[in-house]
Design a protein around this motif. Sequence first.
Motif, PDB file in Angstrom:
ATOM      1  N   HIS A  37     -17.311 -29.964   6.678  1.00 49.13           N
ATOM      2  CA  HIS A  37     -17.072 -31.013   6.783  1.00 49.13           C
ATOM      3  C   HIS A  37     -15.394 -31.536   5.347  1.00 49.13           C
ATOM      4  O   HIS A  37     -15.228 -32.194   4.916  1.00 49.13           O
ATOM      5  CB  HIS A  37     -18.208 -31.287   5.730  1.00 49.13           C
ATOM      6  CG  HIS A  37     -19.405 -31.437   5.993  1.00 49.13           C
ATOM      7  ND1 HIS A  37     -19.401 -32.364   6.499  1.00 49.13           N
ATOM      8  CD2 HIS A  37     -20.136 -31.048   6.197  1.00 49.13           C
ATOM      9  CE1 HIS A  37     -21.142 -32.530   7.084  1.00 49.13           C
ATOM     10  NE2 HIS A  37     -21.186 -31.299   7.382  1.00 49.13           N
ATOM     11  N   ARG A  38     -14.946 -30.126   5.743  1.00 51.92           N
ATOM     12  CA  ARG A  38     -13.670 -30.040   5.160  1.00 51.92           C
ATOM     13  C   ARG A  38     -12.342 -30.130   5.725  1.00 51.92           C
ATOM     14  O   ARG A  38     -11.321 -30.071   5.168  1.00 51.92           O
ATOM     15  CB  ARG A  38     -13.611 -28.858   3.824  1.00 51.92           C
ATOM     16  CG  ARG A  38     -14.840 -28.953   2.361  1.00 51.92           C
ATOM     17  CD  ARG A  38     -14.557 -27.663   1.559  1.00 51.92           C
ATOM     18  NE  ARG A  38     -14.718 -26.749   1.629  1.00 51.92           N
ATOM     19  CZ  ARG A  38     -16.293 -25.777   1.553  1.00 51.92           C
ATOM     20  NH1 ARG A  38     -17.030 -26.788   1.859  1.00 51.92           N
ATOM     21  NH2 ARG A  38     -15.789 -24.626   2.890  1.00 51.92           N
ATOM     22  N   SER A  39     -12.522 -30.178   7.267  1.00 52.71           N
ATOM     23  CA  SER A  39     -11.677 -29.999   8.144  1.00 52.71           C
ATOM     24  C   SER A  39     -10.871 -31.563   8.097  1.00 52.71           C
ATOM     25  O   SER A  39     -10.937 -32.183   7.525  1.00 52.71           O
ATOM     26  CB  SER A  39     -12.305 -29.649   9.185  1.00 52.71           C
ATOM     27  OG  SER A  39     -12.658 -30.930   9.654  1.00 52.71           O
ATOM     28  N   TYR A  40     -10.103 -31.404   8.624  1.00 55.24           N
ATOM     29  CA  TYR A  40      -8.663 -32.879   8.508  1.00 55.24           C
ATOM     30  C   TYR A  40      -8.513 -32.406   9.923  1.00 55.24           C
ATOM     31  O   TYR A  40      -7.631 -32.128  10.966  1.00 55.24           O
ATOM     32  CB  TYR A  40      -7.151 -32.177   7.678  1.00 55.24           C
ATOM     33  CG  TYR A  40      -5.994 -33.224   7.726  1.00 55.24           C
ATOM     34  CD1 TYR A  40      -6.355 -33.817   6.864  1.00 55.24           C
ATOM     35  CD2 TYR A  40      -5.389 -32.931   8.945  1.00 55.24           C
ATOM     36  CE1 TYR A  40      -5.362 -35.564   7.057  1.00 55.24           C
ATOM     37  CE2 TYR A  40      -4.511 -33.658   8.758  1.00 55.24           C
ATOM     38  CZ  TYR A  40      -4.411 -35.145   8.064  1.00 55.24           C
ATOM     39  OH  TYR A  40      -3.467 -35.861   8.101  1.00 55.24           O
ATOM     40  N   VAL A  60     -15.598 -15.432   2.966  1.00 58.85           N
ATOM     41  CA  VAL A  60     -14.536 -16.903   3.308  1.00 58.85           C
ATOM     42  C   VAL A  60     -14.529 -17.428   4.118  1.00 58.85           C
ATOM     43  O   VAL A  60     -14.839 -17.131   4.734  1.00 58.85           O
ATOM     44  CB  VAL A  60     -13.469 -15.847   2.869  1.00 58.85           C
ATOM     45  CG1 VAL A  60     -11.723 -17.303   2.966  1.00 58.85           C
ATOM     46  CG2 VAL A  60     -12.740 -15.017   2.139  1.00 58.85           C
ATOM     47  N   THR A  61     -14.149 -18.455   3.950  1.00 52.59           N
ATOM     48  CA  THR A  61     -14.959 -19.824   4.284  1.00 52.59           C
ATOM     49  C   THR A  61     -12.821 -20.231   4.885  1.00 52.59           C
ATOM     50  O   THR A  61     -12.119 -20.265   4.010  1.00 52.59           O
ATOM     51  CB  THR A  61     -15.370 -21.251   4.460  1.00 52.59           C
ATOM     52  OG1 THR A  61     -15.320 -21.779   3.008  1.00 52.59           O
ATOM     53  CG2 THR A  61     -17.221 -20.747   4.145  1.00 52.59           C
ATOM     54  N   GLY A  62     -12.826 -21.473   6.261  1.00 52.15           N
ATOM     55  CA  GLY A  62     -12.094 -21.845   6.046  1.00 52.15           C
ATOM     56  C   GLY A  62     -12.366 -22.938   7.287  1.00 52.15           C
ATOM     57  O   GLY A  62     -13.287 -22.901   7.869  1.00 52.15           O
ATOM     58  N   CYS A  63     -11.250 -23.623   7.971  1.00 53.81           N
ATOM     59  CA  CYS A  63     -11.546 -25.267   8.178  1.00 53.81           C
ATOM     60  C   CYS A  63     -10.477 -25.412   9.631  1.00 53.81           C
ATOM     61  O   CYS A  63      -9.570 -25.515   8.836  1.00 53.81           O
ATOM     62  CB  CYS A  63     -12.289 -26.568   8.118  1.00 53.81           C
ATOM     63  SG  CYS A  63     -11.018 -27.142   6.384  1.00 53.81           S
ATOM     64  N   ASN A  64     -10.093 -25.898  10.088  1.00 56.94           N
ATOM     65  CA  ASN A  64      -9.546 -26.762  11.094  1.00 56.94           C
ATOM     66  C   ASN A  64      -8.383 -27.865  10.675  1.00 56.94           C
ATOM     67  O   ASN A  64      -8.695 -28.530   9.884  1.00 56.94           O
ATOM     68  CB  ASN A  64      -9.292 -27.000  12.407  1.00 56.94           C
ATOM     69  CG  ASN A  64     -10.635 -28.158  12.876  1.00 56.94           C
ATOM     70  OD1 ASN A  64     -11.207 -28.426  12.093  1.00 56.94           O
ATOM     71  ND2 ASN A  64     -10.464 -28.645  13.209  1.00 56.94           N
ATOM     72  N   ALA A  76      -9.789 -23.122  12.366  1.00 65.53           N
ATOM     73  CA  ALA A  76     -10.728 -22.849  11.132  1.00 65.53           C
ATOM     74  C   ALA A  76     -10.966 -21.187  10.948  1.00 65.53           C
ATOM     75  O   ALA A  76     -10.951 -20.771   9.837  1.00 65.53           O
ATOM     76  CB  ALA A  76     -12.221 -23.461  11.886  1.00 65.53           C
ATOM     77  N   GLU A  77     -10.855 -20.380  12.027  1.00 68.14           N
ATOM     78  CA  GLU A  77     -11.077 -18.965  12.324  1.00 68.14           C
ATOM     79  C   GLU A  77      -9.353 -18.361  11.269  1.00 68.14           C
ATOM     80  O   GLU A  77      -9.205 -18.091  10.317  1.00 68.14           O
ATOM     81  CB  GLU A  77     -11.188 -18.287  13.022  1.00 68.14           C
ATOM     82  CG  GLU A  77     -12.346 -18.691  14.088  1.00 68.14           C
ATOM     83  CD  GLU A  77     -12.208 -20.009  15.192  1.00 68.14           C
ATOM     84  OE1 GLU A  77     -11.567 -20.961  14.228  1.00 68.14           O
ATOM     85  OE2 GLU A  77     -12.745 -20.320  16.094  1.00 68.14           O
ATOM     86  N   GLN A  78      -8.851 -19.312  12.112  1.00 68.36           N
ATOM     87  CA  GLN A  78      -7.375 -18.303  11.568  1.00 68.36           C
ATOM     88  C   GLN A  78      -6.573 -18.284   9.950  1.00 68.36           C
ATOM     89  O   GLN A  78      -6.464 -18.187   9.359  1.00 68.36           O
ATOM     90  CB  GLN A  78      -6.148 -18.751  11.964  1.00 68.36           C
ATOM     91  CG  GLN A  78      -5.833 -18.242  13.179  1.00 68.36           C
ATOM     92  CD  GLN A  78      -5.115 -18.803  14.553  1.00 68.36           C
ATOM     93  OE1 GLN A  78      -3.405 -19.125  13.884  1.00 68.36           O
ATOM     94  NE2 GLN A  78      -5.112 -19.056  16.147  1.00 68.36           N
ATOM     95  N   ASN A  79      -7.506 -19.849   9.336  1.00 70.37           N
ATOM     96  CA  ASN A  79      -7.104 -20.058   8.114  1.00 70.37           C
ATOM     97  C   ASN A  79      -8.272 -19.572   7.235  1.00 70.37           C
ATOM     98  O   ASN A  79      -7.924 -19.138   6.132  1.00 70.37           O
ATOM     99  CB  ASN A  79      -7.728 -21.644   8.154  1.00 70.37           C
ATOM    100  CG  ASN A  79      -7.607 -23.095   7.220  1.00 70.37           C
ATOM    101  OD1 ASN A  79      -7.949 -21.871   5.774  1.00 70.37           O
ATOM    102  ND2 ASN A  79      -7.336 -24.068   6.533  1.00 70.37           N
ATOM    103  N   ALA A  80      -9.159 -19.350   7.617  1.00 62.61           N
ATOM    104  CA  ALA A  80     -10.092 -18.590   7.246  1.00 62.61           C
ATOM    105  C   ALA A  80      -9.565 -16.182   6.440  1.00 62.61           C
ATOM    106  O   ALA A  80      -9.532 -16.354   5.519  1.00 62.61           O
ATOM    107  CB  ALA A  80     -11.446 -18.749   8.042  1.00 62.61           C
ATOM    108  N   ILE A  81      -9.047 -16.728   7.392  1.00 59.20           N
ATOM    109  CA  ILE A  81      -8.603 -15.413   7.220  1.00 59.20           C
ATOM    110  C   ILE A  81      -6.793 -15.425   7.081  1.00 59.20           C
ATOM    111  O   ILE A  81      -7.796 -14.256   5.740  1.00 59.20           O
ATOM    112  CB  ILE A  81      -7.835 -15.165   8.816  1.00 59.20           C
ATOM    113  CG1 ILE A  81      -9.329 -14.416  10.415  1.00 59.20           C
ATOM    114  CG2 ILE A  81      -7.295 -13.447   9.043  1.00 59.20           C
ATOM    115  CD1 ILE A  81      -9.406 -14.022  10.950  1.00 59.20           C
TER     116      ILE A  81
END
Length: 154
Positions: A37-40, A60-64, A76-81
């Motif tokens: 829900h926070r992705s761009y 830790v979370t991430g989004c695209n 999203a995965e790379q963002n989280a890492i």
Amino acid sequence: MAARIVTRNPEQDPSLSSKPQPDRSTELQHLAEAACHRSYAPYSRFHVGAAILLESGDVVTGCNVENASYRLTTCAEQNAIAAAVAKYGPAIRIRAVAVANLAKAPCQPCGACRQTIAEFADRDAVISFPGDDGLTVRRTLSELLPAAFELKEL
Ligand SMILES: [Zn+2]
């Protein structure tokens, strides 16, 4: 060799949620879904979220994050890492990764994300994602990326 594991969706079968999950996959799936829900994603409208469990127990979370110049999009995965490294430093180790999307479409980590996960995870790290039939699929990193690139010193 690690066993291939396919789980049923705990939301469809509540009895599964009481089973021990050292990779905390149900919790990670929920956090990945929330991160969607926070992705761009104004271009593809494919909103993806990821949650990573570190060996320390931190999540830790991430989004695209898309870009008008499409190739600059961050998964999203790379963002989280990247967020995990920024928060905890370069020594992080990943135990598990969960990926979700708002479309509830089948969605495995792309090749670049698999390689990025491999930089910080052991081969038996568990990666869960939506499968073809709407169920959560769990695979080890070695199953998804059997021949990760490694830079050896000459
Ligand atoms: Zn990716």
